[in-house]
Design a protein around this motif. Structure first.
Motif, PDB file in Angstrom:
ATOM      1  N   UNK A  79      -5.509  -6.641  -2.922  1.00 26.10           N
ATOM      2  CA  UNK A  79      -6.809  -6.868  -3.554  1.00 26.10           C
ATOM      3  C   UNK A  79      -6.662  -7.631  -4.872  1.00 26.10           C
ATOM      4  N   UNK A  80      -5.698  -7.234  -5.684  1.00 31.58           N
ATOM      5  CA  UNK A  80      -5.466  -7.897  -6.966  1.00 31.58           C
ATOM      6  C   UNK A  80      -5.058  -9.347  -6.760  1.00 31.58           C
ATOM      7  N   UNK A  81      -4.199  -9.575  -5.777  1.00 33.62           N
ATOM      8  CA  UNK A  81      -3.757 -10.931  -5.478  1.00 33.62           C
ATOM      9  C   UNK A  81      -4.904 -11.815  -5.020  1.00 33.62           C
ATOM     10  N   UNK A  82      -5.789 -11.278  -4.188  1.00 26.10           N
ATOM     11  CA  UNK A  82      -6.922 -12.062  -3.693  1.00 26.10           C
ATOM     12  C   UNK A  82      -7.880 -12.425  -4.828  1.00 26.10           C
ATOM     13  N   UNK A 183      -6.847  -5.108   9.545  1.00 30.10           N
ATOM     14  CA  UNK A 183      -5.835  -4.924   8.497  1.00 30.10           C
ATOM     15  C   UNK A 183      -5.116  -3.594   8.668  1.00 30.10           C
ATOM     16  N   UNK A 184      -3.784  -3.614   8.676  1.00 24.52           N
ATOM     17  CA  UNK A 184      -3.009  -2.382   8.840  1.00 24.52           C
ATOM     18  C   UNK A 184      -2.985  -1.508   7.595  1.00 24.52           C
ATOM     19  N   UNK A 185      -3.634  -1.972   6.532  1.00 24.19           N
ATOM     20  CA  UNK A 185      -3.635  -1.231   5.274  1.00 24.19           C
ATOM     21  C   UNK A 185      -5.024  -0.663   5.017  1.00 24.19           C
ATOM     22  N   UNK A 186      -5.093   0.631   4.832  1.00 27.48           N
ATOM     23  CA  UNK A 186      -6.353   1.293   4.524  1.00 27.48           C
ATOM     24  C   UNK A 186      -6.345   1.790   3.078  1.00 27.48           C
ATOM     25  N   UNK A 187      -7.532   1.805   2.506  1.00 22.77           N
ATOM     26  CA  UNK A 187      -7.659   2.261   1.113  1.00 22.77           C
ATOM     27  C   UNK A 187      -7.359   3.755   1.025  1.00 22.77           C
ATOM     28  N   UNK A 188      -6.280   4.104   0.333  1.00 28.61           N
ATOM     29  CA  UNK A 188      -5.837   5.497   0.261  1.00 28.61           C
ATOM     30  C   UNK A 188      -6.432   6.244  -0.927  1.00 28.61           C
ATOM     31  N   UNK A 189      -6.952   5.525  -1.900  1.00 29.61           N
ATOM     32  CA  UNK A 189      -7.562   6.154  -3.073  1.00 29.61           C
ATOM     33  C   UNK A 189      -8.632   5.219  -3.650  1.00 29.61           C
ATOM     34  N   UNK A 190      -9.407   5.714  -4.576  1.00 31.74           N
ATOM     35  CA  UNK A 190     -10.485   4.918  -5.140  1.00 31.74           C
ATOM     36  C   UNK A 190      -9.910   3.779  -5.978  1.00 31.74           C
ATOM     37  N   UNK A 191     -10.647   2.646  -6.014  1.00 29.92           N
ATOM     38  CA  UNK A 191     -10.182   1.526  -6.844  1.00 29.92           C
ATOM     39  C   UNK A 191      -9.974   1.952  -8.285  1.00 29.92           C
ATOM     40  N   UNK A 199      -0.514  -3.822 -10.707  1.00 29.96           N
ATOM     41  CA  UNK A 199      -0.206  -4.714  -9.597  1.00 29.96           C
ATOM     42  C   UNK A 199      -0.159  -6.176 -10.054  1.00 29.96           C
ATOM     43  N   UNK A 200      -1.079  -6.520 -10.954  1.00 28.51           N
ATOM     44  CA  UNK A 200      -1.063  -7.882 -11.491  1.00 28.51           C
ATOM     45  C   UNK A 200       0.217  -8.124 -12.277  1.00 28.51           C
ATOM     46  N   UNK A 201       0.631  -7.130 -13.038  1.00 32.75           N
ATOM     47  CA  UNK A 201       1.885  -7.246 -13.789  1.00 32.75           C
ATOM     48  C   UNK A 201       3.072  -7.371 -12.830  1.00 32.75           C
ATOM     49  N   UNK A 202       3.030  -6.616 -11.709  1.00 34.80           N
ATOM     50  CA  UNK A 202       4.103  -6.695 -10.722  1.00 34.80           C
ATOM     51  C   UNK A 202       4.185  -8.097 -10.129  1.00 34.80           C
ATOM     52  N   UNK A 203       3.025  -8.666  -9.784  1.00 35.60           N
ATOM     53  CA  UNK A 203       3.000 -10.016  -9.215  1.00 35.60           C
ATOM     54  C   UNK A 203       3.548 -11.027 -10.206  1.00 35.60           C
ATOM     55  N   UNK A 204       3.077 -10.947 -11.446  1.00 38.30           N
ATOM     56  CA  UNK A 204       3.494 -11.919 -12.459  1.00 38.30           C
ATOM     57  C   UNK A 204       4.978 -11.797 -12.793  1.00 38.30           C
TER      58      UNK A 204
END
Length: 403
Positions: A79-82, A183-191, A199-204
């Motif tokens: 989601x963060x990447x998109x 999509x094989x990924x389901x939302x496991x917790x609230x945003x 996640x953005x820090x991980x990507x960067x």
């Protein structure tokens, strides 16, 4: 399903899906001619650069995150990447409208739709959903062929329609992937803003060195076309690109092998079943294969290429052999690249590619002074340098791992 069987299915699926566009090549070279074929290559060359900017190497982040942390919070990474990619794309599209540049607009659309489809494919590969991955690949390959022929025959043989066909196919394949291959990924917790920020820090942090690596790959794989278009004629670029495309059957096999081996090698390295010594042995065994392929290519007469592509592609044989050798070397480099990536040594991969890109730039400048037929050797020399450096870095990492 075990890893060996998965890997074999991946390889077969990749080869089949990538051979479909390759089979289209004689049709495209004839209807577009050297001029149109050269223009298409410029669209795709610039598009490759914008794919790097828009995707920010999220595919590499997805694969490594899955193997290290599993599915937990993977949805937030996607989601963060998109969100990042959509924001960047909107900015580029608005800018293209302001400057009223149709070429730029098409390039950005091509890059964004390619990114969307790539993420869906990488996600399924990371989670070993083999048949979904192959089905999506085949859907794209078939649709791009159908739309290309349809648009060109109905509205004219132009480079813009060829690029538009790819954009439409990207969009259709993406939505079919969502609808039929959920999509094989389901939302496991609230945003959560906190998790998204992480996640953005991980990507960067993880992808930034790889971004430079991809930029270097772009320079070596696509920049030559922009360079040639400026120094030589668009027709000469068409011949050069056709040679690249023909030789890329080897590159297709290398890329298929890379995507096939990445999850397999990650798992084997994790289980201490693959070491640097084993990779080195496999690399040595691969050398006779490269020699045999090169000899076979050299004995193919140019007349056969002209029968396949058309009489306007005279001189194409001179580019084929250096390209084939270059792509073959990438097959060996891929092994060391995956090895370094597993240990998180993306900075070393970046350094290898920077040195290789500098060598490429120097060779490109020097060889262009001699003639266009020598430019292909720039890729060969730079890939050889890349292989040696990445192999050396892998050796150093293996020693540290033992200690």
């Amino acid at each position: 399903m075990n890893l060996k069987r998965n890997s074999l299915i991946y390889l077969i699926g990749e080869v089949i899906s990538r051979l479909i566009p390759f089979i289209m090549m004689p049709y495209l070279t004839r209807v577009l001619g050297t001029d149109g074929f050269g223009q298409v290559s410029l669209y795709l060359a610039w598009g490759s650069l914008f794919v790097i900017c828009i995707s920010y190497m999220q595919e590499s982040c997805i694969v490594r995150y899955t193997f290290y942390y599993g599915k937990r919070s993977l949805h937030f990474l996607l989601m963060t990447g998109r969100i990042y990619s959509i924001v960047i794309t909107i900015f580029f599209l608005i800018f293209s409208l302001i400057i009223k540049n149709e070429f730029f607009f098409f390039v950005v659309l091509y890059a964004f739709t390619s990114y969307l489809l790539k993420v869906e494919l990488i996600l399924r590969q990371a989670l070993n959903q083999v048949f979904s991955y192959i089905a999506i690949q085949l859907t794209f390959s078939l649709s791009v062929s159908i739309f290309t022929i349809g648009l060109l025959e109905l509205f004219g043989y132009t480079a813009e329609l060829r690029v538009f066909a790819i954009i439409i196919s990207n969009i259709i394949s993406y939505f079919l992937a969502i609808i039929f291959f959920k999509s094989p990924i389901k939302l496991s917790r609230k945003p959560s803003f906190r998790i998204s920020k992480l996640m953005l820090f991980y990507i960067l942090s993880f992808a930034s060195p790889l971004l430079i690596n991809s930029a270097c790959s772009f320079i070596k794989g696509q920049f030559d076309r922009i360079f040639i278009a400026d120094l030589f004629t668009i027709e000469e670029l068409g011949v050069y690109t056709a040679a690249f495309q023909l030789s890329s059957v080897v590159l297709l096999l290398v890329l298929a092998m890379s995507r096939t081996l990445e999850p397999y090698l990650y798992q084997r390295i994790k289980n201490n079943q693959v070491s640097f010594v084993k990779l080195l042995k496999f690399s040595i065994y691969f050398i006779p294969v490269v020699v045999i392929i090169s000899i076979l290519v050299e004995f193919i007469p140019e007349k056969l290429y002209l029968i396949l592509l058309g009489d306007s592609y005279i001189g194409i044989k001179g580019f084929i052999l250096p390209f084939v050798l270059s792509f073959s070397l990438l097959g060996i480099y891929t092994l060391f690249s995956i090895y370094l990536s597993y240990f998180g040594k993306t900075i070393l991969i970046m350094k290898s590619n920077i040195v290789s890109a500098l060598i490429y730039f120097i060779c490109l400048f020097l060889f262009s002074k001699i003639g266009i037929e020598y430019i292909a050797f720039s890729t060969l020399i730079s890939n050889l340098v890349l292989l040696v450096i990445s192999g050396y870095y892998s050796y150093l990492i293996s020693i540290r791992a033992i200690i």
